[in-house]
Write a protein that holds these residues in place. Structure first.
Motif, PDB file in Angstrom:
ATOM      1  N   SER A   1     -17.494 -28.827  19.917  1.00  0.00           N
ATOM      2  CA  SER A   1     -18.339 -29.112  21.073  1.00  0.00           C
ATOM      3  C   SER A   1     -18.634 -27.841  21.869  1.00  0.00           C
ATOM      4  O   SER A   1     -19.758 -27.631  22.309  1.00  0.00           O
ATOM      5  CB  SER A   1     -17.655 -30.147  21.971  1.00  0.00           C
ATOM      6  OG  SER A   1     -18.437 -30.406  23.115  1.00  0.00           O
ATOM      7  N   HIS A   2     -17.644 -26.983  22.017  1.00  0.00           N
ATOM      8  CA  HIS A   2     -17.814 -25.726  22.765  1.00  0.00           C
ATOM      9  C   HIS A   2     -18.643 -24.696  22.006  1.00  0.00           C
ATOM     10  O   HIS A   2     -19.480 -24.021  22.592  1.00  0.00           O
ATOM     11  CB  HIS A   2     -16.454 -25.093  23.081  1.00  0.00           C
ATOM     12  CG  HIS A   2     -15.722 -25.762  24.187  1.00  0.00           C
ATOM     13  ND1 HIS A   2     -16.152 -25.760  25.483  1.00  0.00           N
ATOM     14  CD2 HIS A   2     -14.569 -26.468  24.177  1.00  0.00           C
ATOM     15  CE1 HIS A   2     -15.306 -26.424  26.226  1.00  0.00           C
ATOM     16  NE2 HIS A   2     -14.337 -26.877  25.457  1.00  0.00           N
ATOM     17  N   GLU A   3     -18.377 -24.560  20.709  1.00  0.00           N
ATOM     18  CA  GLU A   3     -18.918 -23.439  19.943  1.00  0.00           C
ATOM     19  C   GLU A   3     -20.180 -23.754  19.138  1.00  0.00           C
ATOM     20  O   GLU A   3     -20.980 -22.855  18.897  1.00  0.00           O
ATOM     21  CB  GLU A   3     -17.861 -22.911  18.965  1.00  0.00           C
ATOM     22  CG  GLU A   3     -16.635 -22.363  19.648  1.00  0.00           C
ATOM     23  CD  GLU A   3     -15.558 -21.959  18.663  1.00  0.00           C
ATOM     24  OE1 GLU A   3     -15.843 -21.817  17.450  1.00  0.00           O
ATOM     25  OE2 GLU A   3     -14.409 -21.792  19.101  1.00  0.00           O
ATOM     26  N   SER A   4     -20.328 -24.986  18.691  1.00  0.00           N
ATOM     27  CA  SER A   4     -21.407 -25.283  17.750  1.00  0.00           C
ATOM     28  C   SER A   4     -22.419 -26.302  18.240  1.00  0.00           C
ATOM     29  O   SER A   4     -23.605 -26.176  17.936  1.00  0.00           O
ATOM     30  CB  SER A   4     -20.823 -25.788  16.418  1.00  0.00           C
ATOM     31  OG  SER A   4     -20.054 -24.775  15.820  1.00  0.00           O
ATOM     32  N   ASP A   5     -21.976 -27.321  18.954  1.00  0.00           N
ATOM     33  CA  ASP A   5     -22.886 -28.381  19.347  1.00  0.00           C
ATOM     34  C   ASP A   5     -22.400 -29.030  20.642  1.00  0.00           C
ATOM     35  O   ASP A   5     -21.588 -29.951  20.622  1.00  0.00           O
ATOM     36  CB  ASP A   5     -22.989 -29.429  18.232  1.00  0.00           C
ATOM     37  CG  ASP A   5     -24.038 -30.486  18.503  1.00  0.00           C
ATOM     38  OD1 ASP A   5     -24.653 -30.470  19.596  1.00  0.00           O
ATOM     39  OD2 ASP A   5     -24.236 -31.338  17.624  1.00  0.00           O
ATOM     40  N   PRO A   6     -22.913 -28.566  21.794  1.00  0.00           N
ATOM     41  CA  PRO A   6     -22.470 -29.133  23.064  1.00  0.00           C
ATOM     42  C   PRO A   6     -22.840 -30.611  23.247  1.00  0.00           C
ATOM     43  O   PRO A   6     -22.330 -31.261  24.151  1.00  0.00           O
ATOM     44  CB  PRO A   6     -23.161 -28.269  24.123  1.00  0.00           C
ATOM     45  CG  PRO A   6     -24.078 -27.356  23.416  1.00  0.00           C
ATOM     46  CD  PRO A   6     -23.838 -27.462  21.953  1.00  0.00           C
ATOM     47  N   ALA A   7     -23.689 -31.149  22.374  1.00  0.00           N
ATOM     48  CA  ALA A   7     -24.020 -32.570  22.454  1.00  0.00           C
ATOM     49  C   ALA A   7     -22.882 -33.455  21.943  1.00  0.00           C
ATOM     50  O   ALA A   7     -22.871 -34.658  22.196  1.00  0.00           O
ATOM     51  CB  ALA A   7     -25.283 -32.857  21.648  1.00  0.00           C
ATOM     52  N   VAL A   8     -21.912 -32.863  21.245  1.00  0.00           N
ATOM     53  CA  VAL A   8     -20.752 -33.612  20.769  1.00  0.00           C
ATOM     54  C   VAL A   8     -19.838 -33.872  21.971  1.00  0.00           C
ATOM     55  O   VAL A   8     -19.377 -32.919  22.605  1.00  0.00           O
ATOM     56  CB  VAL A   8     -19.996 -32.845  19.666  1.00  0.00           C
ATOM     57  CG1 VAL A   8     -18.707 -33.559  19.306  1.00  0.00           C
ATOM     58  CG2 VAL A   8     -20.869 -32.680  18.430  1.00  0.00           C
ATOM     59  N   PRO A   9     -19.605 -35.137  22.303  1.00  0.00           N
ATOM     60  CA  PRO A   9     -18.757 -35.452  23.467  1.00  0.00           C
ATOM     61  C   PRO A   9     -17.326 -34.956  23.290  1.00  0.00           C
ATOM     62  O   PRO A   9     -16.806 -34.919  22.174  1.00  0.00           O
ATOM     63  CB  PRO A   9     -18.782 -36.983  23.546  1.00  0.00           C
ATOM     64  CG  PRO A   9     -19.924 -37.412  22.707  1.00  0.00           C
ATOM     65  CD  PRO A   9     -20.116 -36.348  21.670  1.00  0.00           C
ATOM     66  N   ARG A  10     -16.724 -34.596  24.398  1.00  0.00           N
ATOM     67  CA  ARG A  10     -15.300 -34.220  24.395  1.00  0.00           C
ATOM     68  C   ARG A  10     -14.491 -35.421  24.854  1.00  0.00           C
ATOM     69  O   ARG A  10     -14.953 -36.210  25.650  1.00  0.00           O
ATOM     70  CB  ARG A  10     -15.085 -33.028  25.322  1.00  0.00           C
ATOM     71  CG  ARG A  10     -15.820 -31.798  24.829  1.00  0.00           C
ATOM     72  CD  ARG A  10     -15.551 -30.586  25.691  1.00  0.00           C
ATOM     73  NE  ARG A  10     -14.146 -30.223  25.573  1.00  0.00           N
ATOM     74  CZ  ARG A  10     -13.425 -29.772  26.594  1.00  0.00           C
ATOM     75  NH1 ARG A  10     -13.942 -29.629  27.782  1.00  0.00           N
ATOM     76  NH2 ARG A  10     -12.151 -29.477  26.415  1.00  0.00           N
ATOM     77  N   TYR A  11     -13.282 -35.543  24.320  1.00  0.00           N
ATOM     78  CA  TYR A  11     -12.399 -36.646  24.733  1.00  0.00           C
ATOM     79  C   TYR A  11     -10.966 -36.169  24.744  1.00  0.00           C
ATOM     80  O   TYR A  11     -10.648 -35.101  24.285  1.00  0.00           O
ATOM     81  CB  TYR A  11     -12.582 -37.866  23.835  1.00  0.00           C
ATOM     82  CG  TYR A  11     -12.197 -37.677  22.386  1.00  0.00           C
ATOM     83  CD1 TYR A  11     -10.957 -38.078  21.913  1.00  0.00           C
ATOM     84  CD2 TYR A  11     -13.090 -37.081  21.473  1.00  0.00           C
ATOM     85  CE1 TYR A  11     -10.609 -37.907  20.578  1.00  0.00           C
ATOM     86  CE2 TYR A  11     -12.737 -36.917  20.144  1.00  0.00           C
ATOM     87  CZ  TYR A  11     -11.509 -37.328  19.711  1.00  0.00           C
ATOM     88  OH  TYR A  11     -11.175 -37.162  18.381  1.00  0.00           O
TER      89      TYR A  11
ATOM     90  N   ALA B   1     -16.868 -39.417  19.176  1.00  0.00           N
ATOM     91  CA  ALA B   1     -17.520 -38.123  18.953  1.00  0.00           C
ATOM     92  C   ALA B   1     -17.548 -37.842  17.460  1.00  0.00           C
ATOM     93  O   ALA B   1     -16.544 -38.013  16.773  1.00  0.00           O
ATOM     94  CB  ALA B   1     -16.760 -37.012  19.668  1.00  0.00           C
ATOM     95  N   SER B   2     -18.683 -37.392  16.975  1.00  0.00           N
ATOM     96  CA  SER B   2     -18.800 -37.072  15.562  1.00  0.00           C
ATOM     97  C   SER B   2     -19.738 -35.883  15.383  1.00  0.00           C
ATOM     98  O   SER B   2     -20.585 -35.630  16.234  1.00  0.00           O
ATOM     99  CB  SER B   2     -19.323 -38.282  14.782  1.00  0.00           C
ATOM    100  OG  SER B   2     -19.173 -38.063  13.399  1.00  0.00           O
TER     101      SER B   2
END
Length: 113
Positions: free
Chosen positions: A103-113, A37-38
């Motif tokens: 990922s939650h607040e700014s860019d939901p396309a960022v994968p969570r791990y 994720a980046s």
């Protein structure tokens, strides 16, 4: 002083920086984490230096620039911000909640791990 900013507040924090200084997000996660994720640099320069390499690579950072430190949840980045403060950096922030909060607040396309 180290500011604590949520990802959603980062733009406002950068706007408070001295005029003409280009802000930096310093991602201190490990290479495998960056592959997982980046974030996308948008209005800031993204610099990736794993926390363990920072002492040897400190000269790559400009103490005059505002630096917001990023990790997975915010603990490593806070340690890095403290390290930078100890070495004369002044305009520092810890991105509270890390890339997970990003990922939650700014860019939901960022994968969570």
């Amino acid at each position: 002083m180290i500011d604590h900013v949520r990802p959603a507040q980062l733009s406002a924090w950068f706007a408070s920086a001295p005029e003409g200084s280009r802000p930096v997000v310093l991602d201190v996660r490990e290479p495998w984490e960056l592959q997982t994720a980046s974030v996308r640099a948008d209005g800031f320069e993204l610099v990736a230096i794993p926390m363990g390499e920072l002492p040897a690579r400190l000269a790559e950072l400009d103490p005059a620039r505002p630096i917001a430190c990023l990790c997975h949840h915010g603990a490593r980045s806070l340690r890095v911000a403290s390290f930078l403060q100890h070495h004369g950096f002044e305009h520092l922030a810890n991105i509270t909640g890390g890339i997970d909060a990003w990922s939650h607040e700014s860019d939901p396309a960022v994968p969570r791990y």
